[in-house]
Scaffold this motif. Sequence first.
Motif, short mmCIF file in Angstrom:
data_model
loop_
_atom_site.label_atom_id
_atom_site.label_comp_id
_atom_site.label_asym_id
_atom_site.label_seq_id
_atom_site.Cartn_x
_atom_site.Cartn_y
_atom_site.Cartn_z
N GLY A 291 31.15 27.03 46.06
CA GLY A 291 32.43 27.29 45.41
C GLY A 291 33.45 28.01 46.28
O GLY A 291 34.39 28.61 45.76
N LEU A 292 33.29 27.91 47.59
CA LEU A 292 34.20 28.61 48.50
C LEU A 292 34.97 27.63 49.37
O LEU A 292 34.59 26.46 49.50
CB LEU A 292 33.40 29.56 49.40
CG LEU A 292 32.61 30.65 48.69
CD1 LEU A 292 31.80 31.45 49.70
CD2 LEU A 292 33.51 31.56 47.88
N ILE A 293 36.04 28.14 49.98
CA ILE A 293 36.81 27.38 50.96
C ILE A 293 37.15 28.34 52.10
O ILE A 293 37.49 29.50 51.85
CB ILE A 293 38.08 26.74 50.35
CG1 ILE A 293 38.72 25.76 51.34
CG2 ILE A 293 39.08 27.78 49.87
CD1 ILE A 293 39.74 24.83 50.72
N PRO A 294 37.03 27.87 53.37
CA PRO A 294 37.43 28.72 54.48
C PRO A 294 38.95 28.85 54.54
O PRO A 294 39.67 27.90 54.24
CB PRO A 294 36.89 27.99 55.71
CG PRO A 294 36.55 26.62 55.27
CD PRO A 294 36.45 26.61 53.79
N ASN B 136 37.33 31.91 46.79
CA ASN B 136 36.86 31.08 45.70
C ASN B 136 38.08 30.71 44.86
O ASN B 136 39.22 31.09 45.22
CB ASN B 136 35.75 31.78 44.89
CG ASN B 136 36.21 33.07 44.24
OD1 ASN B 136 37.40 33.40 44.23
ND2 ASN B 136 35.27 33.82 43.70
N ARG B 137 37.88 30.00 43.78
CA ARG B 137 39.02 29.55 42.95
C ARG B 137 39.85 30.74 42.47
O ARG B 137 41.07 30.71 42.52
CB ARG B 137 38.53 28.76 41.75
CG ARG B 137 38.00 27.39 42.07
CD ARG B 137 37.45 26.69 40.83
NE ARG B 137 38.52 26.21 39.99
CZ ARG B 137 39.02 24.97 40.04
NH1 ARG B 137 38.53 24.10 40.89
NH2 ARG B 137 39.98 24.61 39.24
N GLU B 138 39.17 31.78 42.00
CA GLU B 138 39.88 32.93 41.46
C GLU B 138 40.70 33.63 42.55
O GLU B 138 41.83 34.04 42.31
CB GLU B 138 38.88 33.92 40.83
CG GLU B 138 39.57 35.07 40.13
CD GLU B 138 38.59 36.04 39.47
OE1 GLU B 138 39.07 36.99 38.85
OE2 GLU B 138 37.36 35.85 39.60
N ALA B 139 40.14 33.76 43.74
CA ALA B 139 40.85 34.41 44.85
C ALA B 139 42.12 33.63 45.20
O ALA B 139 43.18 34.24 45.40
CB ALA B 139 39.94 34.53 46.07
N LEU B 140 42.02 32.31 45.28
CA LEU B 140 43.19 31.51 45.63
C LEU B 140 44.23 31.57 44.51
O LEU B 140 45.43 31.71 44.77
CB LEU B 140 42.79 30.06 45.93
CG LEU B 140 43.92 29.16 46.42
CD1 LEU B 140 44.68 29.74 47.60
CD2 LEU B 140 43.36 27.78 46.79
N TYR C 56 40.89 37.62 48.99
CA TYR C 56 39.78 36.85 49.53
C TYR C 56 38.52 37.11 48.71
O TYR C 56 38.47 37.98 47.86
CB TYR C 56 39.52 37.24 50.99
CG TYR C 56 40.70 36.96 51.89
CD1 TYR C 56 41.01 35.66 52.26
CD2 TYR C 56 41.49 37.99 52.39
CE1 TYR C 56 42.09 35.39 53.09
CE2 TYR C 56 42.57 37.73 53.22
CZ TYR C 56 42.86 36.44 53.57
OH TYR C 56 43.93 36.17 54.39
N TRP C 57 37.47 36.32 49.03
CA TRP C 57 36.15 36.54 48.45
C TRP C 57 35.26 37.13 49.55
O TRP C 57 35.09 36.52 50.60
CB TRP C 57 35.54 35.24 47.93
CG TRP C 57 34.14 35.42 47.45
CD1 TRP C 57 33.00 35.03 48.10
CD2 TRP C 57 33.71 36.04 46.24
NE1 TRP C 57 31.89 35.39 47.37
CE2 TRP C 57 32.30 36.01 46.22
CE3 TRP C 57 34.37 36.64 45.17
CZ2 TRP C 57 31.55 36.53 45.17
CZ3 TRP C 57 33.64 37.17 44.13
CH2 TRP C 57 32.25 37.11 44.13
N LYS D 214 30.03 40.33 47.66
CA LYS D 214 29.99 39.47 46.47
C LYS D 214 31.06 39.86 45.44
O LYS D 214 30.79 39.98 44.26
CB LYS D 214 28.61 39.49 45.81
CG LYS D 214 27.47 39.15 46.75
CD LYS D 214 26.95 37.78 46.46
CE LYS D 214 25.68 37.47 47.20
NZ LYS D 214 25.81 37.19 48.60
N LYS D 215 32.29 40.05 45.94
CA LYS D 215 33.39 40.40 45.03
C LYS D 215 34.73 40.03 45.64
O LYS D 215 34.83 39.80 46.85
CB LYS D 215 33.36 41.89 44.68
CG LYS D 215 33.69 42.81 45.83
CD LYS D 215 33.81 44.25 45.33
CE LYS D 215 34.57 45.08 46.35
NZ LYS D 215 35.13 46.28 45.80
N LEU D 216 35.74 39.97 44.78
CA LEU D 216 37.09 39.72 45.26
C LEU D 216 37.55 40.90 46.10
O LEU D 216 37.17 42.05 45.87
CB LEU D 216 38.04 39.54 44.08
CG LEU D 216 37.84 38.27 43.26
CD1 LEU D 216 38.71 38.31 42.01
CD2 LEU D 216 38.13 37.02 44.08
#
Length: 130
Positions: free
Chosen positions: A16-19, A37-41, A52-53, A58-60
């Motif tokens: 569920g991540l993106i660089p 992750n989706r929430e960070a973006l 960022y994630w 393991k947190k924003l």
Amino acid sequence: MPADTWLNKINWSEDGLIPVIAQESESGKVLMFAWMNREALKLTVEKGEAVYWSRSRKKLWHKGEESGHIQKVKDIYLDCDEDVVLLVVEQIGGIACHTGRHQCFFQKLEDHEWIITTPVLKNPEDIYHK
């Protein structure tokens, strides 16, 4: 149609991540690499500041939440394979790296040795009060 359907265009990794690459708007220098992750973006878009994630914690992680060195987002790009994000940012305070340097990419390979090419601008102990 929900307002965040634009997130569905992204080819997220299995976890569920993106660089994400952060590039300085003024100089064009690559400042750092991180993950979202989706929430960070989504939060990055809402705040106009990089979130960022942190895989290790393991947190924003709102960039600059401890140091004050936030990244104001000017533009967001998605690459041709839709699996890497480029943030064009204004780096507040001139320090992007937790080592106290302007950018995280400060070790250059020369003759099979890693040479430090960027000075420490501020001692990390003076930035992070733990």
